[in-house]
Scaffold this active site. Sequence first.
Site, PDB file in Angstrom:
ATOM      1  N   GLU A  69       0.851  -1.190   0.000  1.00  0.00           N
ATOM      2  CA  GLU A  69       0.000   0.000   0.000  1.00  0.00           C
ATOM      3  C   GLU A  69       0.890   1.244   0.000  1.00  0.00           C
ATOM      4  O   GLU A  69       2.108   1.142   0.069  1.00  0.00           O
ATOM      5  CB  GLU A  69      -0.896  -0.019   1.245  1.00  0.00           C
ATOM      6  CG  GLU A  69      -1.944  -1.116   1.220  1.00  0.00           C
ATOM      7  CD  GLU A  69      -3.121  -0.785   0.288  1.00  0.00           C
ATOM      8  OE1 GLU A  69      -3.201   0.349  -0.211  1.00  0.00           O
ATOM      9  OE2 GLU A  69      -3.933  -1.680   0.047  1.00  0.00           O
ATOM     10  N   LYS A  97       0.731   4.915  -5.595  1.00  0.00           N
ATOM     11  CA  LYS A  97       1.491   3.682  -5.428  1.00  0.00           C
ATOM     12  C   LYS A  97       2.515   3.488  -6.540  1.00  0.00           C
ATOM     13  O   LYS A  97       3.018   2.389  -6.744  1.00  0.00           O
ATOM     14  CB  LYS A  97       0.539   2.485  -5.369  1.00  0.00           C
ATOM     15  CG  LYS A  97      -0.348   2.527  -4.129  1.00  0.00           C
ATOM     16  CD  LYS A  97      -0.835   1.156  -3.749  1.00  0.00           C
ATOM     17  CE  LYS A  97      -2.307   1.001  -3.915  1.00  0.00           C
ATOM     18  NZ  LYS A  97      -2.743  -0.369  -3.607  1.00  0.00           N
ATOM     19  N   ARG A 118       3.949 -12.942  -8.580  1.00  0.00           N
ATOM     20  CA  ARG A 118       2.709 -13.100  -9.345  1.00  0.00           C
ATOM     21  C   ARG A 118       2.617 -12.228 -10.593  1.00  0.00           C
ATOM     22  O   ARG A 118       1.641 -12.320 -11.337  1.00  0.00           O
ATOM     23  CB  ARG A 118       1.516 -12.842  -8.420  1.00  0.00           C
ATOM     24  CG  ARG A 118       1.455 -13.902  -7.325  1.00  0.00           C
ATOM     25  CD  ARG A 118       0.219 -13.795  -6.497  1.00  0.00           C
ATOM     26  NE  ARG A 118      -0.978 -13.965  -7.279  1.00  0.00           N
ATOM     27  CZ  ARG A 118      -2.206 -13.739  -6.809  1.00  0.00           C
ATOM     28  NH1 ARG A 118      -2.365 -13.318  -5.577  1.00  0.00           N
ATOM     29  NH2 ARG A 118      -3.252 -13.917  -7.573  1.00  0.00           N
TER      30      ARG A 118
END
Length: 249
Positions: free
Chosen positions: A3, A59, A112
Amino acid sequence: MPELPEVEEYGRYIARHALGRRIVRPRVLDERILGATRAAAFVRSLRGRSFTRVRRHGKHLFVYTDRKPVLHLHFGMTGDLAAYRDASKQPRFAKIVFDFEDGSHLAFEDVRLFGVAELIDDPDHFIIDHSLGRDPLDPAFTLKDFRALMSRRTGAIKALLMSQEVVAGLGNLYVDETLFQTGVHPRRSSAKLSGEEIAAIFRTMRAVARKPRLHVPREEGSPCPRCGGVIRRAVAAGRTTYYCANHQR
Ligand SMILES: [Zn+2]
């Protein structure tokens, strides 16, 4: 998922471990992380350059070199950075690695592959092209600006705060925490917020984005640590939302 406060931390990590060091060898271990950038262009553009400055917006991190282009990093779900000297410490899921002249290395890893490490021409254009709103920690972002943003939009406050076009980089947990601390119900209409509530949301949102310590329990039925009320679970702005049914109005 990293975050905003974690991305801010990554920016400081790069400043500590990479700024001012000459890149002798940029290595692409998995070009799927490069977005639209081609591996050959990535290597050619960064070889021999030095990272000079790091900037965060929401971000997103932008790492400038002594000339264009600029390295854009987004951490997705599982992106991470690792700096090391001993080459055997290279992370298993490293996607790109910078070998610096002083013998140190910086890796961007991502299990991922929702993250990105790509080259862009101009971060200011990137921010406009992606309709990114204000960064909550931008010192130039004032309560007056926030009031103006709120007055131009209507809808549930949670949805507004989640919208990257209003404020960039506040995720689900941080919006819940902001509303919990200010006692505002996530589905309250932004048009019905008082001036004081907007000021409290602005102040709290910035404090929360600075310090990733969350108070709202993310479990339905648990007692509210603030008032002893019951924590409820609902869907707001399309996301699982936890709030206190007693003190959030
Ligand atoms: Zn409560």
